[in-house]
Motif scaffolding. Structure first.
Motif, mmCIF file in Angstrom:
data_model
loop_
_atom_site.group_PDB
_atom_site.id
_atom_site.type_symbol
_atom_site.label_atom_id
_atom_site.label_comp_id
_atom_site.label_asym_id
_atom_site.label_seq_id
_atom_site.Cartn_x
_atom_site.Cartn_y
_atom_site.Cartn_z
ATOM 1 N N ILE A 62 -1.749 -4.664 13.426
ATOM 2 C CA ILE A 62 -2.824 -5.618 13.739
ATOM 3 C C ILE A 62 -2.360 -7.046 13.462
ATOM 4 C CG2 ILE A 62 -5.128 -6.407 13.076
ATOM 5 C CD1 ILE A 62 -5.850 -3.485 12.497
ATOM 6 N N LEU A 63 -1.726 -7.255 12.315
ATOM 7 C CA LEU A 63 -1.303 -8.608 11.943
ATOM 8 C C LEU A 63 -0.168 -9.104 12.832
ATOM 9 C CD1 LEU A 63 -1.481 -8.193 8.068
ATOM 10 C CD2 LEU A 63 -3.077 -9.459 9.527
ATOM 11 N N ASN A 64 0.727 -8.207 13.228
ATOM 12 C CA ASN A 64 1.783 -8.596 14.165
ATOM 13 C C ASN A 64 1.199 -9.010 15.500
ATOM 14 O OD1 ASN A 64 4.298 -8.415 12.805
ATOM 15 N ND2 ASN A 64 4.188 -6.191 12.845
ATOM 16 N N ASP A 65 0.173 -8.286 15.936
ATOM 17 C CA ASP A 65 -0.495 -8.628 17.184
ATOM 18 C C ASP A 65 -1.115 -10.023 17.126
ATOM 19 O OD1 ASP A 65 0.138 -6.373 18.554
ATOM 20 O OD2 ASP A 65 -1.748 -5.332 18.192
ATOM 21 N N GLU A 66 -1.496 -10.435 15.924
ATOM 22 C CA GLU A 66 -2.081 -11.766 15.744
ATOM 23 C C GLU A 66 -1.013 -12.843 15.596
ATOM 24 O OE1 GLU A 66 -5.508 -12.654 15.828
ATOM 25 O OE2 GLU A 66 -5.359 -10.689 16.781
ATOM 26 N N GLY A 67 0.253 -12.450 15.673
ATOM 27 C CA GLY A 67 1.328 -13.422 15.630
ATOM 28 C C GLY A 67 1.910 -13.678 14.264
ATOM 29 N N HIS A 68 1.509 -12.886 13.258
ATOM 30 C CA HIS A 68 2.002 -13.090 11.903
ATOM 31 C C HIS A 68 3.284 -12.294 11.656
ATOM 32 C CE1 HIS A 68 -1.664 -15.192 11.075
ATOM 33 N NE2 HIS A 68 -2.413 -14.122 11.257
ATOM 34 N N SER A 69 4.073 -12.746 10.712
ATOM 35 C CA SER A 69 5.251 -12.011 10.258
ATOM 36 C C SER A 69 4.838 -11.166 9.054
ATOM 37 C CB SER A 69 6.354 -13.000 9.864
ATOM 38 O OG SER A 69 7.455 -12.314 9.300
ATOM 39 N N VAL A 70 5.125 -9.875 9.108
ATOM 40 C CA VAL A 70 4.639 -8.953 8.083
ATOM 41 C C VAL A 70 5.793 -8.238 7.396
ATOM 42 C CG1 VAL A 70 3.156 -6.966 7.610
ATOM 43 C CG2 VAL A 70 2.515 -8.586 9.405
ATOM 44 N N GLU A 71 5.767 -8.238 6.065
ATOM 45 C CA GLU A 71 6.699 -7.447 5.267
ATOM 46 C C GLU A 71 5.878 -6.391 4.528
ATOM 47 O OE1 GLU A 71 10.145 -8.026 1.816
ATOM 48 O OE2 GLU A 71 9.495 -9.717 3.059
ATOM 49 N N MET A 72 6.418 -5.196 4.401
ATOM 50 C CA MET A 72 5.659 -4.106 3.797
ATOM 51 C C MET A 72 6.314 -3.603 2.524
ATOM 52 S SD MET A 72 4.317 -1.951 7.114
ATOM 53 C CE MET A 72 5.925 -1.721 7.868
ATOM 54 N N ASP B 112 0.856 -1.192 0.000
ATOM 55 C CA ASP B 112 0.000 0.000 0.000
ATOM 56 C C ASP B 112 0.883 1.230 0.000
ATOM 57 O OD1 ASP B 112 -1.866 2.175 0.950
ATOM 58 O OD2 ASP B 112 -3.257 0.480 1.035
ATOM 59 N N ASP B 113 0.526 2.233 -0.790
ATOM 60 C CA ASP B 113 1.355 3.434 -0.879
ATOM 61 C C ASP B 113 1.142 4.389 0.285
ATOM 62 O OD1 ASP B 113 -1.238 3.904 -2.003
ATOM 63 O OD2 ASP B 113 -0.510 5.800 -2.798
ATOM 64 N N GLU B 114 0.140 4.141 1.120
ATOM 65 C CA GLU B 114 -0.127 5.006 2.273
ATOM 66 C C GLU B 114 0.555 4.439 3.511
ATOM 67 O OE1 GLU B 114 -4.134 6.661 2.751
ATOM 68 O OE2 GLU B 114 -4.678 5.595 0.928
ATOM 69 N N LEU B 115 1.487 5.200 4.082
ATOM 70 C CA LEU B 115 2.255 4.752 5.235
ATOM 71 C C LEU B 115 1.358 4.408 6.419
ATOM 72 C CD1 LEU B 115 4.904 4.279 6.747
ATOM 73 C CD2 LEU B 115 4.978 6.744 7.241
ATOM 74 N N GLY B 116 0.345 5.255 6.672
ATOM 75 C CA GLY B 116 -0.537 5.015 7.814
ATOM 76 C C GLY B 116 -1.264 3.689 7.718
ATOM 77 N N ILE B 117 -1.715 3.340 6.516
ATOM 78 C CA ILE B 117 -2.420 2.072 6.325
ATOM 79 C C ILE B 117 -1.461 0.897 6.476
ATOM 80 C CG2 ILE B 117 -3.660 0.650 4.647
ATOM 81 C CD1 ILE B 117 -4.979 3.167 3.624
ATOM 82 N N ARG B 118 -0.263 1.029 5.908
ATOM 83 C CA ARG B 118 0.728 -0.043 6.059
ATOM 84 C C ARG B 118 1.035 -0.295 7.529
ATOM 85 N NH1 ARG B 118 3.609 2.860 2.183
ATOM 86 N NH2 ARG B 118 5.326 3.252 3.622
ATOM 87 N N ASP B 119 1.259 0.779 8.269
ATOM 88 C CA ASP B 119 1.597 0.637 9.686
ATOM 89 C C ASP B 119 0.448 0.020 10.477
ATOM 90 O OD1 ASP B 119 4.094 1.648 9.306
ATOM 91 O OD2 ASP B 119 3.639 3.672 10.017
ATOM 92 N N LEU B 120 -0.778 0.452 10.189
ATOM 93 C CA LEU B 120 -1.929 -0.057 10.920
ATOM 94 C C LEU B 120 -2.141 -1.544 10.657
ATOM 95 C CD1 LEU B 120 -4.401 0.346 12.714
ATOM 96 C CD2 LEU B 120 -5.685 1.032 10.679
ATOM 97 N N LEU B 121 -2.123 -1.928 9.370
ATOM 98 C CA LEU B 121 -2.317 -3.337 9.034
ATOM 99 C C LEU B 121 -1.193 -4.192 9.610
ATOM 100 C CD1 LEU B 121 -3.498 -3.136 5.303
ATOM 101 C CD2 LEU B 121 -4.880 -3.236 7.383
#
Length: 235
Positions: free
Chosen positions: A20-30, A8-17
């Motif tokens: 949330i996903l990190n809180d669920e235990g997932h590994s996230v790359e942006m 996503d090109d919007e930093l705020g959306i990338r950070d928010l998603l």
């Protein structure tokens, strides 16, 4: 734990998603654009991709077509947009997208879509075992019949139960009721949130659901109380 790519090109959306996903235990790359997304896909494999449609260099639908044509569309892809038409969503689905999320994306819709996407993936992690029915939570607490001794209110675990984690904040808490109301209340609330954060492994998503607070309100409350979120996650 799943490996998820958020594009996503919007930093705020990338950070928010990501949060949330990190809180669920997932590994996230942006990735902030299609170029970064291509690089990430070329250098690794993902269990799921969240892909924005409108981006400055190459739109998400075109990138989806590239992956499909090159044989790289081997993972579920969930499209996201706040401006896409029905035709765009239909086209993305025809190319191979699993589903479409309309912005602003609520936490409930995001988690449901991610759950469905991972279920479609043959490499998705196994589901968590169901909790036994009929047993009280391992850290359930009760007030001693609403009676306090002297100036202290005692909370104790339900008889016969023990904490599942040795480093979890104890459910046995003594609160000095001789303090001003605000100080006493803050002390109780801090202990309450630290207890639930430890029990949920630091997951802000689950603590928000458990306590009935919106995530933004919960974060603000924890900062106000001086709760160490890093310590909760390490525990």
């Amino acid at each position: 734990m799943a490996n998820i790519l958020v594009v996503d090109d919007e930093l705020g959306i990338r950070d928010l998603l990501s949060e949330i996903l990190n809180d669920e235990g997932h590994s996230v790359e942006m990735a902030a654009n299609a170029t970064q997304a291509r690089s990430a896909r070329n250098n690794g494999t993902f269990d799921l991709v969240l892909l924005d449609i409108w981006m400055p260099d190459t739109d998400g639908v075109s990138l989806l077509k590239e992956w499909a044509a090159s044989g790289q569309l081997t993972m579920p892809v969930i499209m996201m947009s706040g401006h896409a038409t029905i035709d765009t969503a239909v086209e993305a689905t025809r190319i191979g997208a699993l589903s479409f999320l309309e912005k602003p994306i609520t936490m409930q819709k995001l988690l449901k879509a991610v759950e469905q996407g991972l279920a479609k993936n043959a490499n998705a992690p196994a589901a968590k075992p169901a909790l036994a029915v009929g047993l009280p939570p391992a850290n359930a607490v009760q007030v001693n019949d609403g009676v306090h001794s002297g100036s202290e209110l005692h909370l104790r675990p339900v008889s016969g139960l023990r904490s599942a984690a040795d480093n979890m904040p104890s459910a046995n808490q003594d609160f000095d009721l001789d303090r001003p109301l605000r100080e006493a209340r803050d002390g109780f609330e801090k202990a309450y949130f630290e207890f639930h954060l430890a029990r949920e492994g630091g997951s802000m998503t689950r603590v928000a659901e458990k306590t009935g607070l919106e995530r933004t309100h919960l974060y603000r409350k924890l900062r106000q109380l001086g709760v160490d979120l890093g310590r909760s996650r390490r525990g």
